[in-house]
Design a protein around this motif. Structure first.
Motif, mmCIF file in Angstrom:
data_model
loop_
_atom_site.group_PDB
_atom_site.id
_atom_site.type_symbol
_atom_site.label_atom_id
_atom_site.label_comp_id
_atom_site.label_asym_id
_atom_site.label_seq_id
_atom_site.Cartn_x
_atom_site.Cartn_y
_atom_site.Cartn_z
ATOM 1 N N LYS A 238 42.773 40.900 5.843
ATOM 2 C CA LYS A 238 41.336 41.186 5.994
ATOM 3 C C LYS A 238 40.568 40.143 5.209
ATOM 4 N N LEU B 141 50.499 51.955 -0.923
ATOM 5 C CA LEU B 141 49.538 52.617 -0.024
ATOM 6 C C LEU B 141 50.200 53.085 1.276
ATOM 7 N N PRO C 230 54.890 47.625 -5.444
ATOM 8 C CA PRO C 230 55.679 48.839 -5.661
ATOM 9 C C PRO C 230 56.260 49.373 -4.343
ATOM 10 N N PRO D 32 49.628 37.561 -0.460
ATOM 11 C CA PRO D 32 49.625 37.756 -1.905
ATOM 12 C C PRO D 32 48.954 39.087 -2.237
ATOM 13 N N HIS D 33 49.582 39.898 -3.060
ATOM 14 C CA HIS D 33 48.964 41.196 -3.357
ATOM 15 C C HIS D 33 47.869 41.046 -4.406
ATOM 16 N N GLY E 49 43.057 42.372 1.114
ATOM 17 C CA GLY E 49 43.372 43.724 1.578
ATOM 18 C C GLY E 49 44.798 43.972 2.029
ATOM 19 N N GLY F 36 47.292 45.676 0.791
ATOM 20 C CA GLY F 36 47.679 47.088 0.730
ATOM 21 C C GLY F 36 46.937 47.911 1.767
HETATM 22 P P1 ATP Z 1 41.078 44.379 -1.429
HETATM 23 O O1 ATP Z 1 40.824 43.110 -0.695
HETATM 24 O O2 ATP Z 1 41.049 45.569 -0.528
HETATM 25 O O3 ATP Z 1 40.290 44.504 -2.686
HETATM 26 P P2 ATP Z 1 43.483 43.366 -2.607
HETATM 27 O O4 ATP Z 1 43.932 42.351 -1.595
HETATM 28 O O5 ATP Z 1 42.753 42.836 -3.791
HETATM 29 O O6 ATP Z 1 42.613 44.436 -1.880
HETATM 30 P P3 ATP Z 1 46.050 44.683 -2.484
HETATM 31 O O7 ATP Z 1 46.855 43.552 -1.928
HETATM 32 O O8 ATP Z 1 45.755 45.804 -1.579
HETATM 33 O O9 ATP Z 1 44.696 44.170 -3.137
HETATM 34 O O10 ATP Z 1 46.801 45.169 -3.796
HETATM 35 C C1 ATP Z 1 46.164 45.849 -4.854
HETATM 36 C C2 ATP Z 1 47.218 46.608 -5.666
HETATM 37 O O11 ATP Z 1 47.695 47.679 -4.865
HETATM 38 C C3 ATP Z 1 48.456 45.783 -6.005
HETATM 39 O O12 ATP Z 1 48.356 45.297 -7.303
HETATM 40 C C4 ATP Z 1 49.644 46.728 -5.853
HETATM 41 O O13 ATP Z 1 50.099 47.199 -7.093
HETATM 42 C C5 ATP Z 1 49.082 47.936 -5.106
HETATM 43 N N1 ATP Z 1 49.673 48.149 -3.766
HETATM 44 C C6 ATP Z 1 49.887 49.350 -3.211
HETATM 45 N N2 ATP Z 1 50.399 49.230 -1.983
HETATM 46 C C7 ATP Z 1 50.506 47.927 -1.726
HETATM 47 C C8 ATP Z 1 50.969 47.181 -0.615
HETATM 48 N N3 ATP Z 1 51.435 47.773 0.499
HETATM 49 N N4 ATP Z 1 50.901 45.826 -0.680
HETATM 50 C C9 ATP Z 1 50.408 45.232 -1.797
HETATM 51 N N5 ATP Z 1 50.003 45.881 -2.882
HETATM 52 C C10 ATP Z 1 50.032 47.220 -2.862
#
Ligand code: ATP
Length: 278
Positions: free
Chosen positions: A8, A66, A60, A89-90, A95, A97
């Motif tokens: 996203k 999620l 995790p 990359p998390h 987005g 998760g």
């Molecule tokens: P956004 O753009 O919605 O703010 P993000 O890209 O910053 O999200 P995510 O990749 O969703 O963040 O990860 C945020 C945290 O959620 C991670 O640090 C991780 O511990 C946790 N998490 C839970 N489920 C997942 C998943 N399926 N993939 C990645 N991270 C996950």
């Protein structure tokens, strides 16, 4: 069953207020890119989750994921063996998760022949989960629950770049100078003639989280500078609360050349060229 969970990207993200309960009000242009995670679902007696793939480290595989929480929104008693192949990359503002949760909701509802959880339950997984469940270009507002399709977009390419430096989302929001910023500029109902026209419109929008994120994590400025100087880059900006940034391109060739150049220069950065999905 194999499902794609696309990245996203917030092409613009305005913070327009804060509710009494602390949730921020947003006004955002959200699109999805042709790069993402993959989920595989197989029938099983019990629920299990395995995380694999090049970006699995730190994600995790238990209830904190999620995907697991999405599965728990359905009535108990179902099982599924879920594999998450992590490519995004998390905690990167694209987005990952939320995209995984949305793909899991879609897949499990089909596998279990069960109705999708209601809107409030989907939103309870996170502000970005409803838009990821919609899966196409949207104007997202409220706290993520108000979605309206964007006018038709011209063909667009993105180069996504993450320098691997963690951006503390909470700190970004708390460093924000103003929370009552103006909403997005008006969207032309008929859409935009081409990528340059769209980029011109997008220039008058912002990511309000970018200045505080840049102040906290200087590497974001370096990423944006590098993107901005790539031939064919129409605009470079941060997505979500960071630290992933995008460069917007009209042409596939220019986007791929930019991605190749950045990968060569910065082997530690995560770099991906991908089309904006219609
Ligand atoms: P956004 O753009 O919605 O703010 P993000 O890209 O910053 O999200 P995510 O990749 O969703 O963040 O990860 C945020 C945290 O959620 C991670 O640090 C991780 O511990 C946790 N998490 C839970 N489920 C997942 C998943 N399926 N993939 C990645 N991270 C996950």
């Amino acid at each position: 069953m194999r499902l794609f969970a696309p990245a996203k990207v917030n092409l613009a993200l305005h913070v327009t207020g804060r509710r009494d309960d602390g949730y921020h009000l947003l006004d955002s242009v959200v699109v999805f890119a042709g790069v993402g995670d993959w989920l595989t679902l197989a029938p099983s007696d019990a629920l299990s989750l395995t995380v694999t793939g090049p970006r699995a480290a730190g994600v995790p595989a238990d209830r904190r994921n999620l995907i697991w929480r999405a599965a728990e929104l359905f009535a108990p008693g179902h099982g599924a063996a879920i594999t998450l192949e992590k490519h995004l990359p998390h905690a990167g503002g694209i987005g990952g998760g939320s995209a995984d949760a949305a793909a899991a909701l879609r897949g499990l509802s089909e596998l279990w022949r069960a109705a999708m959880p209601d809107d409030a339950a989907v939103l309870s997984l996170g502000a970005d989960v409803p838009v990821c469940a919609a899966g196409r270009p949207m104007r997202m507002s409220g706290i993520g629950e108000l979605l309206a399709p964007l006018p038709p977009l011209p063909p667009l390419w993105l180069v996504l770049v993450n320098a691997g430096v963690e951006v503390p989302t909470r700190a970004v929001f708390s460093t924000l100078e103003r929370r009552d910023n103006p909403p997005l500029p008006d969207l032309p109902a008929e859409g935009w003639p081409d990528a340059a026209g769209f980029a011109g419109w997008l220039c008058s929008a912002r990511n309000d989280l970018e200045p505080p994120a840049r102040a906290l994590v200087p590497a974001i400025s370096e990423v944006l500078d590098r993107l901005n100087t790539q031939p064919g880059c129409l605009l470079a900006r941060m997505s979500g609360s960071g630290g992933t940034c995008f460069g917007l391109f009209a042409e596939e060739g220019a986007a791929k050349a930019a991605a190749e150049e950045l990968t060569g220069d910065k082997p530690d950065w995560w770099v991906a060229a991908a089309p904006v999905l219609a």
